[in-house]
Motif scaffolding. Structure first.
Motif, PDB file in Angstrom:
ATOM      1  N   ARG A  57       0.832  -1.205   0.000  1.00 47.35           N
ATOM      2  CA  ARG A  57       0.000   0.000   0.000  1.00 47.35           C
ATOM      3  C   ARG A  57       0.864   1.252   0.000  1.00 47.35           C
ATOM      4  O   ARG A  57       1.853   1.338   0.712  1.00 47.35           O
ATOM      5  N   GLY A  58       0.481   2.185  -0.833  1.00 54.07           N
ATOM      6  CA  GLY A  58       1.159   3.485  -0.860  1.00 54.07           C
ATOM      7  C   GLY A  58       0.181   4.559  -0.434  1.00 54.07           C
ATOM      8  O   GLY A  58      -0.796   4.291   0.251  1.00 54.07           O
ATOM      9  N   GLU A  59       0.431   5.762  -0.881  1.00 55.35           N
ATOM     10  CA  GLU A  59      -0.401   6.894  -0.478  1.00 55.35           C
ATOM     11  C   GLU A  59      -1.530   7.178  -1.454  1.00 55.35           C
ATOM     12  O   GLU A  59      -2.328   8.071  -1.218  1.00 55.35           O
ATOM     13  N   THR A  60      -1.607   6.420  -2.533  1.00 52.11           N
ATOM     14  CA  THR A  60      -2.619   6.694  -3.547  1.00 52.11           C
ATOM     15  C   THR A  60      -3.529   5.486  -3.756  1.00 52.11           C
ATOM     16  O   THR A  60      -3.305   4.404  -3.217  1.00 52.11           O
ATOM     17  N   GLU A 114       0.272  -3.856   3.880  1.00 58.39           N
ATOM     18  CA  GLU A 114       0.358  -2.448   4.264  1.00 58.39           C
ATOM     19  C   GLU A 114       1.774  -1.907   4.174  1.00 58.39           C
ATOM     20  O   GLU A 114       1.971  -0.719   3.927  1.00 58.39           O
ATOM     21  N   ASN A 115       2.767  -2.779   4.425  1.00 62.39           N
ATOM     22  CA  ASN A 115       4.156  -2.308   4.455  1.00 62.39           C
ATOM     23  C   ASN A 115       5.108  -3.460   4.164  1.00 62.39           C
ATOM     24  O   ASN A 115       4.708  -4.627   4.112  1.00 62.39           O
TER      25      ASN A 115
END
Length: 157
Positions: free
Chosen positions: A90-93, A126-127
């Motif tokens: 997951r990134g910010e977009t 998520e990471n």
């Protein structure tokens, strides 16, 4: 028929990989993680009896390219089952959702359209820490799913 399962015996899961041909498509995006998935998957396939010469392992740029390579493998009718390997972090977009949803739907469609089992081990996390925590086990699990489903599909046909 209460309390009776006569005539309805469930087939036992077979993890015998002998005589199976397995195709693996690995996304190179997040290469270190997807390589760990692939190493664990191939090692488990061999442990289940799949001959190394019957394992075809190809790579593609990312998760969105995995389904087209799977489709080409399925079209060849050379494989008992297929494996999809990748890692989407997951990134910010919104891009995470797009890639995860579209690659997952396309992989399912390839399997259904071609009547071939596909073990989908494209991690959606998520990471990076979550990815590393899952990579080895998901790689092994994908191998077991591919072998079990290849044997089941053979029994069902």
């Amino acid at each position: 028929m209460q309390g009776s399962d006569k005539g309805h015996a469930a087939a036992q899961a077979s993890l015998n990989g002998q005589d199976l041909r397995i195709g693996i498509v690995q996304a190179r995006f997040n290469h270190a993680i997807t390589s760990r998935l692939a190493e664990a998957c191939v090692a488990e396939l061999k442990a289940l009896g799949v001959d190394e010469k019957h394992i075809r392992h190809v790579t593609v740029p990312g998760a969105l390219e995995v389904p087209i390579a799977l489709n080409a493998m399925a079209d060849s009718q050379d494989y008992s089952a297929l494996v999809a390997l990748g890692c989407i972090i997951r990134g910010e977009t919104y891009h995470f959702e797009l890639v995860a949803n579209e690659s997952g739907a396309a992989i399912t469609r390839v399997g259904l359209d071609n009547q071939i089992a596909i073990a989908n081990a494209i991690l959606t996390v998520e990471n990076e820490e979550q990815a590393w925590a899952r990579a080895e086990e998901k790689g092994r699990d994908a191998a077991r799913v591919a072998v079990e489903m290849a044997n089941l599909m053979e029994d069902l046909q």
